[in-house]
Design an enzyme around this catalytic site. Structure first.
Site, PDB file in Angstrom:
ATOM      1  N   ALA A  14      21.889  22.508  55.149  1.00  0.00           N
ATOM      2  CA  ALA A  14      20.471  22.151  55.317  1.00  0.00           C
ATOM      3  C   ALA A  14      20.298  20.784  55.958  1.00  0.00           C
ATOM      4  O   ALA A  14      19.245  20.487  56.515  1.00  0.00           O
ATOM      5  CB  ALA A  14      19.769  22.178  53.961  1.00  0.00           C
ATOM      6  N   LYS A  45       6.830  40.723  46.675  1.00  0.00           N
ATOM      7  CA  LYS A  45       6.505  41.742  47.704  1.00  0.00           C
ATOM      8  C   LYS A  45       5.080  42.272  47.564  1.00  0.00           C
ATOM      9  O   LYS A  45       4.402  42.526  48.554  1.00  0.00           O
ATOM     10  CB  LYS A  45       7.508  42.896  47.637  1.00  0.00           C
ATOM     11  CG  LYS A  45       7.627  43.565  46.275  1.00  0.00           C
ATOM     12  CD  LYS A  45       9.003  43.428  45.699  1.00  0.00           C
ATOM     13  CE  LYS A  45       8.988  43.671  44.207  1.00  0.00           C
ATOM     14  NZ  LYS A  45      10.264  43.983  43.633  1.00  0.00           N
ATOM     15  N   GLU A  95      11.937  36.181  52.392  1.00  0.00           N
ATOM     16  CA  GLU A  95      13.110  37.051  52.587  1.00  0.00           C
ATOM     17  C   GLU A  95      13.427  37.873  51.329  1.00  0.00           C
ATOM     18  O   GLU A  95      13.782  39.054  51.418  1.00  0.00           O
ATOM     19  CB  GLU A  95      14.333  36.194  52.956  1.00  0.00           C
ATOM     20  CG  GLU A  95      15.614  36.959  53.210  1.00  0.00           C
ATOM     21  CD  GLU A  95      15.518  37.868  54.420  1.00  0.00           C
ATOM     22  OE1 GLU A  95      15.456  37.365  55.538  1.00  0.00           O
ATOM     23  OE2 GLU A  95      15.499  39.116  54.242  1.00  0.00           O
ATOM     24  N   LYS A 137       7.286  47.041  50.241  1.00  0.00           N
ATOM     25  CA  LYS A 137       8.361  46.533  51.119  1.00  0.00           C
ATOM     26  C   LYS A 137       8.234  47.122  52.526  1.00  0.00           C
ATOM     27  O   LYS A 137       8.429  46.422  53.520  1.00  0.00           O
ATOM     28  CB  LYS A 137       9.723  46.868  50.502  1.00  0.00           C
ATOM     29  CG  LYS A 137       9.957  46.130  49.182  1.00  0.00           C
ATOM     30  CD  LYS A 137      11.143  46.702  48.426  1.00  0.00           C
ATOM     31  CE  LYS A 137      11.359  46.003  47.091  1.00  0.00           C
ATOM     32  NZ  LYS A 137      12.301  46.712  46.231  1.00  0.00           N
ATOM     33  N   GLY A 196      18.478  42.133  41.412  1.00  0.00           N
ATOM     34  CA  GLY A 196      19.457  41.452  40.563  1.00  0.00           C
ATOM     35  C   GLY A 196      19.371  39.946  40.733  1.00  0.00           C
ATOM     36  O   GLY A 196      18.859  39.432  41.721  1.00  0.00           O
TER      37      GLY A 196
HETATM   38  N1  HSE Z   1      12.377  47.272  41.189  1.00  0.00           N
HETATM   39  C1  HSE Z   1      12.968  46.904  42.432  1.00  0.00           C
HETATM   40  C2  HSE Z   1      14.059  47.915  42.771  1.00  0.00           C
HETATM   41  C3  HSE Z   1      13.527  45.511  42.317  1.00  0.00           C
HETATM   42  O1  HSE Z   1      14.410  48.732  41.911  1.00  0.00           O
HETATM   43  O2  HSE Z   1      14.536  47.923  43.876  1.00  0.00           O
HETATM   44  C4  HSE Z   1      13.672  44.791  43.603  1.00  0.00           C
HETATM   45  O3  HSE Z   1      12.505  44.685  44.330  1.00  0.00           O
END
Ligand code: HSE
Length: 437
Positions: free
Chosen positions: A33, A106, A130, A206, A303
């Site tokens: 950075a 999102k 991101e 998404k 995760g």
């Molecule tokens: N609930 C979402 C999934 C987590 O299962 O992909 C990540 O956005």
């Protein structure tokens, strides 16, 4: 140079991961950075300090997120609270205060992104997101920068890990839908409200973001068609396999001469495709650009650490651009704000795909002829017909049709006619088929 000062909102799974990654990779991050990135303030109503490395380096942890957003000593706000409210108010207040924002939210970007980006543009700050799509996979960066030379033709992604995990376990182990969903919740992958995962809402959030970046249009969540995976039966998973397909819950954004297709639904895809073999909790996004052809991005879509990886990458990006005049930064939606196009999003009736149909019919002469006549009347060409063995304790046999491409409107009308036939039991199962060629 002085460290850049970050205010972190939320110390849950991803917030904790972000503190840990910034701490354990501090030297590498500073070298990249150009200056240290330091979380000086954090806000959380409750949090579990266990497993968060570097929590002691945060000078102030408060319960009041607005206190952090209004703190003049903070340069960048990281919003990891999720949901719409108070996340929206916090992000807008941060922008008004001249702070850059990094978010993994999102739902917030899909529904309020246009308003957020306009405010950020006006104030000369960046909102980076991101981590909002496909967790640790740098798909926003790939689409916005790596593929910037291309006219994007289509994007197809497995962008909900929970749904993919459920479908994978059903296919591989014949497991029960609800049992697998509970496991995904226990593993921390599912949304707080799991209907967001299984009804396709999370994937539609998404896809809305991916589609806008791919085609340079404003975000339009309400025009993204969605179907979840709750109607998928083990029988369809099995028959699809016998026909050489896998059922995946896909988000598809496709440019056509008539308009843009934006749709999330279960889809049969040939099992020889790489993306058909993305199983479990993993995500993958396949992008077709006119110059590069197909490119595939694969990795953990959720995760603690994978999502923190994307959050920290955004922090590094924002830190690098702090001295760049705002007009010369990478635009939020990949295209310059004044150049966003108002391209029409196609209603589902105008979308063209192939179909898998499964129906239960009485086993007697003339039955299939009647069904094929209804399809033929609408110029729907049949690719294959398979009749399976009689279902136990019934007089019905399952019949599966694979059709060639046709308009959704034609198929909807044909199914309505087929379901009226006296020898057809119940409703027709319809799953769209994509070759992704
Ligand atoms: N609930 C979402 C999934 C987590 O299962 O992909 C990540 O956005």
């Amino acid at each position: 140079m002085e460290p850049v000062r970050v205010g972190l909102l939320g110390l849950g799974t991803v917030g904790g991961g972000t503190v840990s990654v910034l701490t354990r990779n501090a030297d590498e991050i500073t070298r990249r950075a150009g200056r240290a990135i330091h979380i000086s303030h954090a806000a959380a109503k409750v949090y579990d300090p266990a497993g968060i490395d570097g929590l002691d380096t945060i000078s102030t942890i408060t319960q009041d997120a607005f206190e952090v957003v209004n703190n003049p000593d903070v340069d960048i706000i990281v919003e990891l609270i999720g949901g719409y409210s108070p996340a929206l108010e916090l992000v807008m207040q941060a922008i008004r205060n001249g702070k850059h924002v990094v978010t993994a939210n999102k739902a917030l970007i899909a529904l309020h992104g246009n308003e957020i980006f306009a405010a950020a543009q006006e104030r000369g700050v960046t909102v980076a997101f991101e981590a909002a799509v496909a967790g640790g996979i740098p798909i926003i960066k790939a689409l916005r920068e790596g593929l910037a030379a291309n006219k994007i033709e289509w994007v197809a992604g497995i962008i909900n890990g929970t749904g993919n995990y459920i479908l994978s376990e059903m296919r591989e182990k014949g497991r029960d839908f609800n049992e697998v969903l509970k496991e995904a919740q226990a593993l921390g992958y599912a949304e707080t409200d799991p209907t967001f995962d299984i009804e396709g809402i999370d994937a539609a959030h998404k896809l809305t973001i991916l589609g806008a970046i791919a085609f340079g249009t404003p975000l339009q969540f309400d025009r993204t068609y969605r179907e979840g995976i709750t109607a998928i039966e083990p029988l369809d998973v099995q028959y699809a396999g016998e026909l050489g397909y896998r059922i995946k819950h896909l988000g598809i954004a496709r440019w056509t001469k008539q308009g843009i297709e934006m749709r999330v639904h279960p889809t049969l895809i040939p099992q020889r495709r790489l993306i058909a073999n993305v199983d479990g909790i993993m995500n993958a996004v396949l992008v077709y650009g006119d110059a590069v052809g197909p490119t595939l991005y694969y990795g953990a879509g959720a995760g603690r650490y994978p999502t923190a990886s994307a959050v920290v990458a955004d922090l590094i990006d924002v830190t690098r651009t702090l001295t760049i005049d705002s007009e010369n930064r990478v635009p939020h939606l990949a295209f310059q704000p004044h150049a966003l196009a108002d391209t029409r999003i196609l209603p589902m009736d105008e979308v063209e795909t192939s179909y898998y149909l499964r129906m239960q019919v009485v086993d007697r002469p003339g039955v299939l002829a009647e069904v094929t006549r209804i399809l033929g009347d609408r110029a729907i060409s049949i690719e294959a017909i398979i009749q399976k063995e009689q279902l136990a304790d019934t007089v019905y046999v399952p019949v599966i049709f694979l059709t060639q491409r046709t308009l959704e409107r034609n198929m909807r009308e044909a199914i309505a006619q087929i379901e009226k036939l006296s020898f057809v039991e119940g409703s027709v199962t319809r799953i769209r088929v994509e070759t992704l060629a």
